[in-house]
Structures are given as structure tokens and as C-alpha cells.
Write a protein that holds these residues in place. Structure first.
Motif, PDB file in Angstrom:
ATOM      1  N   TYR A 103     -31.392 -25.282   3.944  1.00  0.00           N
ATOM      2  CA  TYR A 103     -31.844 -23.903   3.743  1.00  0.00           C
ATOM      3  C   TYR A 103     -33.288 -23.795   4.191  1.00  0.00           C
ATOM      4  O   TYR A 103     -34.088 -24.683   3.957  1.00  0.00           O
ATOM      5  CB  TYR A 103     -31.781 -23.528   2.253  1.00  0.00           C
ATOM      6  N   TRP A 104     -33.626 -22.694   4.849  1.00  0.00           N
ATOM      7  CA  TRP A 104     -35.024 -22.401   5.154  1.00  0.00           C
ATOM      8  C   TRP A 104     -35.240 -20.905   5.121  1.00  0.00           C
ATOM      9  O   TRP A 104     -34.320 -20.123   5.291  1.00  0.00           O
ATOM     10  CB  TRP A 104     -35.496 -23.025   6.468  1.00  0.00           C
ATOM     11  N   ALA A 105     -36.476 -20.526   4.870  1.00  0.00           N
ATOM     12  CA  ALA A 105     -36.820 -19.106   4.730  1.00  0.00           C
ATOM     13  C   ALA A 105     -36.710 -18.417   6.075  1.00  0.00           C
ATOM     14  O   ALA A 105     -37.107 -18.966   7.105  1.00  0.00           O
ATOM     15  CB  ALA A 105     -38.222 -18.951   4.167  1.00  0.00           C
ATOM     16  N   ASN A 106     -36.176 -17.223   6.075  1.00  0.00           N
ATOM     17  CA  ASN A 106     -36.039 -16.429   7.288  1.00  0.00           C
ATOM     18  C   ASN A 106     -37.404 -15.821   7.611  1.00  0.00           C
ATOM     19  O   ASN A 106     -37.933 -15.051   6.822  1.00  0.00           O
ATOM     20  CB  ASN A 106     -34.997 -15.334   7.063  1.00  0.00           C
ATOM     21  N   PRO A 107     -37.978 -16.144   8.772  1.00  0.00           N
ATOM     22  CA  PRO A 107     -39.321 -15.635   9.072  1.00  0.00           C
ATOM     23  C   PRO A 107     -39.354 -14.154   9.440  1.00  0.00           C
ATOM     24  O   PRO A 107     -40.417 -13.570   9.531  1.00  0.00           O
ATOM     25  CB  PRO A 107     -39.766 -16.501  10.250  1.00  0.00           C
ATOM     26  N   THR A 109     -38.977 -10.102   8.983  1.00  0.00           N
ATOM     27  CA  THR A 109     -39.184  -9.192   7.864  1.00  0.00           C
ATOM     28  C   THR A 109     -37.876  -8.477   7.545  1.00  0.00           C
ATOM     29  O   THR A 109     -36.936  -8.474   8.343  1.00  0.00           O
ATOM     30  CB  THR A 109     -40.254  -8.132   8.202  1.00  0.00           C
ATOM     31  N   LEU A 110     -37.810  -7.870   6.385  1.00  0.00           N
ATOM     32  CA  LEU A 110     -36.613  -7.157   5.975  1.00  0.00           C
ATOM     33  C   LEU A 110     -36.309  -6.003   6.923  1.00  0.00           C
ATOM     34  O   LEU A 110     -35.164  -5.727   7.236  1.00  0.00           O
ATOM     35  CB  LEU A 110     -36.787  -6.645   4.540  1.00  0.00           C
ATOM     36  N   MET A 111     -37.363  -5.356   7.449  1.00  0.00           N
ATOM     37  CA  MET A 111     -37.182  -4.245   8.376  1.00  0.00           C
ATOM     38  C   MET A 111     -36.493  -4.728   9.655  1.00  0.00           C
ATOM     39  O   MET A 111     -35.590  -4.072  10.169  1.00  0.00           O
ATOM     40  CB  MET A 111     -38.536  -3.616   8.712  1.00  0.00           C
ATOM     41  N   GLU A 112     -36.904  -5.893  10.170  1.00  0.00           N
ATOM     42  CA  GLU A 112     -36.293  -6.434  11.379  1.00  0.00           C
ATOM     43  C   GLU A 112     -34.843  -6.801  11.144  1.00  0.00           C
ATOM     44  O   GLU A 112     -33.995  -6.609  12.012  1.00  0.00           O
ATOM     45  CB  GLU A 112     -37.076  -7.655  11.859  1.00  0.00           C
ATOM     46  N   VAL A 113     -34.543  -7.326   9.966  1.00  0.00           N
ATOM     47  CA  VAL A 113     -33.172  -7.694   9.652  1.00  0.00           C
ATOM     48  C   VAL A 113     -32.291  -6.450   9.600  1.00  0.00           C
ATOM     49  O   VAL A 113     -31.186  -6.424  10.138  1.00  0.00           O
ATOM     50  CB  VAL A 113     -33.112  -8.471   8.313  1.00  0.00           C
ATOM     51  N   GLU A 114     -32.787  -5.383   8.962  1.00  0.00           N
ATOM     52  CA  GLU A 114     -32.004  -4.155   8.850  1.00  0.00           C
ATOM     53  C   GLU A 114     -31.790  -3.490  10.204  1.00  0.00           C
ATOM     54  O   GLU A 114     -30.759  -2.897  10.455  1.00  0.00           O
ATOM     55  CB  GLU A 114     -32.692  -3.192   7.891  1.00  0.00           C
ATOM     56  N   ASN A 115     -32.765  -3.588  11.097  1.00  0.00           N
ATOM     57  CA  ASN A 115     -32.634  -2.991  12.417  1.00  0.00           C
ATOM     58  C   ASN A 115     -31.830  -3.853  13.370  1.00  0.00           C
ATOM     59  O   ASN A 115     -31.540  -3.436  14.483  1.00  0.00           O
ATOM     60  CB  ASN A 115     -34.018  -2.718  13.036  1.00  0.00           C
ATOM     61  N   GLY A 116     -31.501  -5.064  12.958  1.00  0.00           N
ATOM     62  CA  GLY A 116     -30.692  -5.938  13.802  1.00  0.00           C
ATOM     63  C   GLY A 116     -31.496  -6.649  14.870  1.00  0.00           C
ATOM     64  O   GLY A 116     -30.954  -7.116  15.855  1.00  0.00           O
ATOM     65  N   ARG A 117     -32.793  -6.745  14.732  1.00  0.00           N
ATOM     66  CA  ARG A 117     -33.616  -7.422  15.735  1.00  0.00           C
ATOM     67  C   ARG A 117     -33.656  -8.911  15.460  1.00  0.00           C
ATOM     68  O   ARG A 117     -33.564  -9.346  14.340  1.00  0.00           O
ATOM     69  CB  ARG A 117     -35.031  -6.873  15.714  1.00  0.00           C
ATOM     70  N   GLY A 118     -33.877  -9.653  16.528  1.00  0.00           N
ATOM     71  CA  GLY A 118     -34.023 -11.097  16.406  1.00  0.00           C
ATOM     72  C   GLY A 118     -32.680 -11.780  16.449  1.00  0.00           C
ATOM     73  O   GLY A 118     -31.630 -11.179  16.624  1.00  0.00           O
ATOM     74  N   GLY A 119     -32.678 -13.107  16.336  1.00  0.00           N
ATOM     75  CA  GLY A 119     -31.465 -13.903  16.246  1.00  0.00           C
ATOM     76  C   GLY A 119     -30.444 -13.610  17.317  1.00  0.00           C
ATOM     77  O   GLY A 119     -30.655 -13.827  18.492  1.00  0.00           O
ATOM     78  N   SER A 120     -29.296 -13.063  16.925  1.00  0.00           N
ATOM     79  CA  SER A 120     -28.162 -12.919  17.828  1.00  0.00           C
ATOM     80  C   SER A 120     -28.229 -11.679  18.708  1.00  0.00           C
ATOM     81  O   SER A 120     -27.499 -11.578  19.675  1.00  0.00           O
ATOM     82  CB  SER A 120     -26.879 -12.867  16.994  1.00  0.00           C
ATOM     83  N   SER A 121     -29.088 -10.722  18.433  1.00  0.00           N
ATOM     84  CA  SER A 121     -29.099  -9.497  19.224  1.00  0.00           C
ATOM     85  C   SER A 121     -29.963  -9.617  20.474  1.00  0.00           C
ATOM     86  O   SER A 121     -29.994  -8.711  21.298  1.00  0.00           O
ATOM     87  CB  SER A 121     -29.578  -8.313  18.373  1.00  0.00           C
ATOM     88  N   GLY A 122     -30.691 -10.692  20.623  1.00  0.00           N
ATOM     89  CA  GLY A 122     -31.490 -10.884  21.825  1.00  0.00           C
ATOM     90  C   GLY A 122     -32.746 -10.048  21.868  1.00  0.00           C
ATOM     91  O   GLY A 122     -33.415  -9.987  22.877  1.00  0.00           O
TER      92      GLY A 122
END
Length: 135
Positions: A103-107, A109-122
């Protein structure tokens, strides 16, 4: 004579106690604002974010002085909120051991996660590729 003694005693009392004087000033230092004590969940996330390293539940329990069972429950909550990322590593073939989970902390922000940015969306804005303006 007694009246003079009483007057002089009153003057001495007024001179001895500056608080009773009209010109007395009282200085008080304002108390600094109290710091909020970290909650159980805040303590876990703070440790994970500041160390920037992956943890097993056992190693995180050791670093935060908590139990593995308490952390397992907290991790379920963190995974649902996408505050923590989990990666499972399967054991060797024929092994009866459970797979190792890190487990590691997701760097993000909550706003980026909700907007779908980062990770798999490119990083191209919201999922769905609508072609609209990214705000």
C-alpha cells in the motif's frame, strides 16, 4: 492621630498594589491556538505521505504503533476514497501463502481523482474523450 494613621495606611496599601491604581496596566500574553490532534486516519495518511514508500500492513503497523486489524479496516476506507493505492504480488506456484499486498499513498489530489486525471486516463482531461475544453 488614629485618623491620620488610617489615611497613611490606605496610601501605603494603594502604593503597594499597582493593580488597584488607576494608571495600572495589565499585560497578558495571548495563548497560542491549540493544534488539532491527528485522528487515527490522519496519522496513517500522514505517515504514508511523508515517507513516500510502499508499506505492508505489518510494516505500517510498526511505524504508526497501531494494529494490523485496525489498519486493514482503514485501508478499505482509503481504497474506496482512492487515497491509497494497493498492488498485490502473487506468491510462487504451489505456495499456500497469501499474496503480498503493498500500500502507498496516492499522490494525486481528490479533485484530480474525481476528474479522472492521471493514472489510466493519460492526462487528457475527463474520461470519455468528449473533445470539450478542459477546465
Amino acid at each position: 492621630k488614629k485618623a491620620n494613621n488610617l489615611k497613611s495606611a490606605a496610601k501605603q496599601a494603594n502604593n503597594a498594589n499597582p493593580a488597584s491604581s488607576i494608571n495600572a496596566t495589565v499585560t497578558t500574553n495571548p495563548t497560542p491556538p491549540k493544534k488539532k490532534k491527528r485522528t487515527f486516519h490522519d496519522q496513517i495518511l500522514y505517515t504514508m505521505l511523508t515517507t513516500c514508500k510502499p508499506y505492508t500492513l505489518k510494516s505500517l503497523a510498526k511505524d504508526t504503533n497501531t494494529t494490523v486489524e485496525g489498519l486493514r479496516h482503514a485501508m478499505l476506507s482509503f481504497l474506496d476514497k482512492k487515497l491509497v493505492v494497493c498492488k498485490e504480488f502473487p506468491g510462487k506456484k504451489g505456495s499456500t501463502r497469501e499474496p503480498k499486498k503493498l500500500y502507498w499513498a496516492n499522490p494525486m489530489t481528490l479533485m484530480e481523482v474525481e476528474n479522472g486525471r492521471g493514472g489510466s486516463s493519460g492526462g487528457k482531461g475527463k474520461k470519455g474523450g468528449g473533445g470539450g475544453a478542459v477546465v
